[in-house]
Scaffold this active site. Structure first.
Site, PDB file in Angstrom:
ATOM      1  N   GLY A 172       0.779  -1.230   0.000  1.00  0.00           N
ATOM      2  CA  GLY A 172       0.000   0.000   0.000  1.00  0.00           C
ATOM      3  C   GLY A 172       0.809   1.278   0.000  1.00  0.00           C
ATOM      4  N   SER A 173       2.041   1.238  -0.546  1.00  0.00           N
ATOM      5  CA  SER A 173       2.815   2.487  -0.535  1.00  0.00           C
ATOM      6  C   SER A 173       2.192   3.534  -1.457  1.00  0.00           C
ATOM      7  CB  SER A 173       4.279   2.238  -0.892  1.00  0.00           C
ATOM      8  OG  SER A 173       4.429   1.876  -2.235  1.00  0.00           O
ATOM      9  N   LEU A 181      -4.734  -7.037  -7.012  1.00  0.00           N
ATOM     10  CA  LEU A 181      -4.279  -8.143  -7.859  1.00  0.00           C
ATOM     11  C   LEU A 181      -5.380  -8.991  -8.489  1.00  0.00           C
ATOM     12  CD1 LEU A 181      -1.041  -9.269  -6.008  1.00  0.00           C
ATOM     13  CD2 LEU A 181      -1.280  -7.898  -8.077  1.00  0.00           C
ATOM     14  N   LEU A 221      -8.510  -9.451 -11.208  1.00  0.00           N
ATOM     15  CA  LEU A 221      -9.118  -8.867 -12.399  1.00  0.00           C
ATOM     16  C   LEU A 221     -10.517  -8.379 -12.019  1.00  0.00           C
ATOM     17  CD1 LEU A 221      -9.004  -8.382 -15.472  1.00  0.00           C
ATOM     18  CD2 LEU A 221      -9.956 -10.652 -15.787  1.00  0.00           C
ATOM     19  N   ASN A 268      -5.880   2.309 -13.100  1.00  0.00           N
ATOM     20  CA  ASN A 268      -4.908   1.397 -12.486  1.00  0.00           C
ATOM     21  C   ASN A 268      -3.514   1.926 -12.768  1.00  0.00           C
ATOM     22  OD1 ASN A 268      -3.860  -1.035 -11.310  1.00  0.00           O
ATOM     23  ND2 ASN A 268      -3.486  -1.829 -13.370  1.00  0.00           N
ATOM     24  N   HIS A 318       0.357   0.442 -13.489  1.00  0.00           N
ATOM     25  CA  HIS A 318       1.119  -0.759 -13.801  1.00  0.00           C
ATOM     26  C   HIS A 318       2.603  -0.377 -13.822  1.00  0.00           C
ATOM     27  CE1 HIS A 318       1.825  -4.728 -15.494  1.00  0.00           C
ATOM     28  NE2 HIS A 318       2.700  -4.147 -16.309  1.00  0.00           N
ATOM     29  N   ASP A 375      -4.709  -4.867 -18.029  1.00  0.00           N
ATOM     30  CA  ASP A 375      -3.698  -3.944 -18.560  1.00  0.00           C
ATOM     31  C   ASP A 375      -3.954  -3.479 -19.990  1.00  0.00           C
ATOM     32  OD1 ASP A 375      -2.409  -4.334 -16.136  1.00  0.00           O
ATOM     33  OD2 ASP A 375      -1.117  -5.909 -16.932  1.00  0.00           O
ATOM     34  N   GLU A 426       5.965   6.217  -9.491  1.00  0.00           N
ATOM     35  CA  GLU A 426       4.546   5.995  -9.168  1.00  0.00           C
ATOM     36  C   GLU A 426       4.123   6.949  -8.047  1.00  0.00           C
ATOM     37  OE1 GLU A 426       3.461   1.909  -8.478  1.00  0.00           O
ATOM     38  OE2 GLU A 426       4.777   1.188 -10.040  1.00  0.00           O
TER      39      GLU A 426
HETATM   40  C1  GRF Z   1       3.009  -1.042  -7.788  1.00  0.00           C
HETATM   41  O1  GRF Z   1       4.234  -1.336  -8.357  1.00  0.00           O
HETATM   42  C2  GRF Z   1       1.974  -0.875  -8.875  1.00  0.00           C
HETATM   43  O2  GRF Z   1       2.498  -0.469 -10.093  1.00  0.00           O
HETATM   44  C3  GRF Z   1       1.429  -2.266  -9.019  1.00  0.00           C
HETATM   45  O3  GRF Z   1       1.461  -2.802  -7.723  1.00  0.00           O
HETATM   46  C4  GRF Z   1       2.464  -2.169  -6.950  1.00  0.00           C
HETATM   47  C5  GRF Z   1       1.823  -1.714  -5.679  1.00  0.00           C
HETATM   48  O4  GRF Z   1       2.756  -1.337  -4.726  1.00  0.00           O
HETATM   49  N1  GRF Z   1       0.137  -2.256  -9.644  1.00  0.00           N
HETATM   50  P1  GRF Z   1       2.290  -0.711  -3.368  1.00  0.00           P
HETATM   51  O5  GRF Z   1       1.394  -1.728  -2.668  1.00  0.00           O
HETATM   52  O6  GRF Z   1       1.520   0.538  -3.681  1.00  0.00           O
HETATM   53  O7  GRF Z   1       3.537  -0.446  -2.609  1.00  0.00           O
END
Ligand code: GRF
Length: 192
Positions: free
Chosen positions: A12-13, A85, A87, A102, A104, A145, A174
């Protein structure tokens, strides 16, 4: 207030960065966190931000439309998937078409699709000898995706980079861009 929900399965970062970004926002609030894992770090983070969270299971998510009712109760206008994770099933995509994004961790359309998550993505990028990588923010459609790309950021990939190095650089992008891209989309597409 426009209400954002975050769906996350993991650490959840990104969810944390999004909650930080909107913590004192004047027109958008994170109204709900949805997770499919009881041990997901995102649940504790939501608590710290006083954001309610709910847990969903496979049966209710895939075989009923109950979650739509819950999202209605929380008056959710927009959804950001952040490391979610599963679909998203068709009934759900239809309801939130154009209001669900989303992120990715690679430059789609490369390195996307089934099985392409977490370290698998960065390993594949390294093994392919790519010279750059970076996150893609895209609309959610019924195929993994495949929704139209909204935003990409790029970082170099050096021949000496490990998958972990690539992961770290991509994740930093991100964190830097996802919250503000979400903000821009909500301002543009949620009329209230
Ligand atoms: C990220 O790399 C994002 O691109 C992918 O899942 C990861 C989630 O990381 N969809 P976090 O849980 O937000 O740290």
């Amino acid at each position: 207030m426009k209400h954002l929900a975050i769906f996350a399965s993991g650490g959840g970062s990104n969810a944390q960065k999004i909650m930080e970004h909107f913590a004192r926002h004047e027109s958008v609030k994170v109204a709900l966190v949805v997770s499919n894992r009881v041990d997901a770090g995102v649940i504790r983070i939501a608590e710290a931000f006083n954001v309610p969270s709910i847990l969903i299971n496979r049966t209710t998510f895939f075989q009923t439309e109950n979650l739509l009712k819950t999202l209605d109760e929380f008056e959710i206008d927009f959804i950001a998937l952040a490391g979610f994770l599963w679909l998203v099933p068709p009934y759900f995509v239809e309801k939130f078409e154009g209001r669900m994004v989303n992120i990715h961790p690679a430059l789609l359309p490369k390195f996307g699709g089934k099985g392409m998550f977490g370290q698998h993505v960065h390993e594949a990028v390294r093994a392919a000898g790519e010279t750059e990588s970076g996150p893609t923010i895209h609309w959610v459609t019924k195929i993994f995706d495949e929704g139209a790309t909204i935003f990409q950021a790029r970082c170099p990939v050096l021949p000496t980079d490990s998958a972990d190095d690539i992961a770290r650089n991509v994740l930093a992008l991100e964190h830097r861009f996802y919250p503000m891209v979400i903000e821009g989309l909500i301002e543009k597409f949620v009329k209230k």
